[in-house]
Design an enzyme around this catalytic site. Sequence first.
Site, short mmCIF file in Angstrom:
data_model
loop_
_atom_site.label_atom_id
_atom_site.label_comp_id
_atom_site.label_asym_id
_atom_site.label_seq_id
_atom_site.Cartn_x
_atom_site.Cartn_y
_atom_site.Cartn_z
N GLU A 14 0.54 -1.15 -0.10
CA GLU A 14 0.01 0.06 -0.11
C GLU A 14 0.84 1.27 -0.03
O GLU A 14 0.52 2.32 -0.76
CB GLU A 14 -1.11 -0.02 1.17
CG GLU A 14 -2.04 1.11 1.18
CD GLU A 14 -2.78 1.31 2.34
OE1 GLU A 14 -2.85 0.39 3.11
OE2 GLU A 14 -3.62 2.22 2.28
N ASP A 15 1.77 1.42 0.60
CA ASP A 15 2.69 2.60 1.08
C ASP A 15 4.13 2.69 0.34
O ASP A 15 4.54 3.58 0.35
CB ASP A 15 2.82 2.88 2.47
CG ASP A 15 1.53 3.00 3.22
OD1 ASP A 15 0.50 3.43 2.48
OD2 ASP A 15 1.39 2.82 4.37
#
Length: 715
Positions: A77-78
Amino acid sequence: MVKRFFELQEKVLSYYSKANTRLLKKAYSIAADAHLNQRRASNEPFISHPLEVAGILADMKLDEISIAAGLLHDVVEDTEYTIDQIETHFGKEIADIVWGVTKISKISNFNPEDAKAETLKKMIIAMTNDVRVILIKLADRLHNMHTLDHLPEEKRKRIARETLDIYAPIAYRLGMGKMKTELEDIAFKYAYPEEYERISNEIEHKQSWATQKLENLKTEIEKIMEPFNITGEIDYRIKREISIYRKVMRQNITLDRVYDLLALRIITDSVENCYLLMGEIHQRWQYIPARWRDFIANQKSNGYQSIHTTIITADGGKFEIQIRTAAMHKMAEEGIAAHWQYKEGISFLEDDERLQWFRDLIEAHKENPDPQEFLKQVKGDLTTNEIYVFTPKGKVITLKKGATPIDFAFAIHTDVGYHCKGAYVNEQFVPLRTRLQSSDVVDIITSKNISPSADWLKYVSTSRAKKKIAAFIQKKENLLYLERGKKIWGKVIKEYKRKHDLKFNEEDITERVNKIFHVDMDTFFRDIGSNKKVLEKKSLKTLFPEITVPEITPAKKASKKSSQVFKLINVDGYQDIDVLFARCCSPIKGDKIMGYITHNRGLMIHKADCLNLKNTVQSRLKEVSWNEVADFPYEVKYDLIVPDKPGVLSAISSITASHDSNIKRITLEKISQQLCKVKLTFEVKDTQHLNRILNELKKIKGIDSIIRRKIPAHV
Ligand code: MN
């Protein structure tokens, strides 16, 4: 940070000495590398977060797959890492879990309430695939709650409320009492800071008085246990702030009236001892029958087991006492997570009742894709208080507050539900719509001649009953359509054979229908019966190409457009009238409407406030209403004045797409140096659907106006 990883590894090894430390190390080093230059709002290096999350999972004694996935949960996600890379390094099982966690965070909705619904739905779907996704998500949320202080107040409140609305109830449903309690306790403080302050002050005030009373009672219970040689642990507590808050709010009472403000828990070694202690306690003190519950014999749907009873001591003190075995206690604290502890980490939990509950939920809402509706229903299902009612034989049935005898009947057995005719509640005959109360004794009367009607849907509150009733009605409707379709077909084919003097056998026809329409005969009949398929010359011709004579008269000749519309509108007293929507005001489901009986075109449906209706013969007006059940795409036309910039059209189409609306037509026309006009025709289900889309469209950057396109008036 490496030190903190080794602490984690130690923790895992302490409950599972054979843990795959190479896997854990690799997960840590890839996560540390991926998050290298990132920081948390607390200014700590980002990797501290996945480490803490993995630590919480290790406290739950989960398998090494979960721990590794916990370390990696924010990588895709990051950071730059892709899910494919995770799969290459760690295999499909871990990648699937990480992907499940990642997907939940990817939200396509702009509206915060819709986004909440979307999150929730995704969580439930992910969890029914692999519960570990949700265990990680819960651990993630727990750590985020612990570090909430570093966020601005608005955000803090929002996250805390979301935790109370969604995360804590899911933990409860999965039987994870400890997780639920921890989440609620922190969230309550942030979500309702003033209430928290007030209640915890009050508790503090009572602290020493309460401790004294609880200590005394503990000593007395130990005295009871002594002669029986029962080993057991007794601990006690004052009710938690959030539970007090809920109770005080719900029942509008003061703290002194809360029955279970003071609670004692006895954890003993066997079920027999639980009952024995209960008996002795009931002998020694007065207990309140309505508050006595045997969740050992009748475990809650989330797996919880314990005996609850409330006693009143001679000086008027009220105490709730819970009695359970150590195994039950473990289950009450850990719930479904217990299945994923290292020793049993392989089982897939297909038949876990707690998951079935969530599956039912998703199933029941397939029919209604509206996210708001879903959120409302799920929140209701998750958080509404449960009531406990009894069968005549004393079995406890857990239902939602507001449940009726119909819910009860379906909880007993599907067939009891399908044929329930009436009910005795506490030996009184009551209507089926009566709301049940905790400790009611319910006896259902069934009859073979009874079957569910659409009305019942109004009286039930459990998803299970709703789903079963809806399925039954659907089936009945299908049967009706089938019969009707067969009849229509029979007439048509008879006429056809007579006219053309031809002999077909049935097999021949079946084969042709299969081949040409790609459906079996039942579906074919149902489609005809429900007007989905209309027998026109054209389709008959394709079916019987050997016939060249064009003259065919179907027995029933309803124009396709009209018959479809007819199903959308309720018109009292008319069976086969043609129904059309007026083009002047193009009503959409949800609008107030009125019918106008035309000379030769049947009934024209206008918006009730359509100007064209004002100038007409009043006696030709006919009251009509929307058929709540039938859905249909309504076309609406809007003109948008927007900045002449690239990306505008894609912004519009992504908004309609995210609301499941089809664009029928979209054109762009330059009207000035900076502005252009977008003529948009799209489909909506009803006015609510339309308004949600309009609200999003209004947020397009630089939009000047959005106007419904007018169509010249005529009736
Ligand atoms: Mn995270």
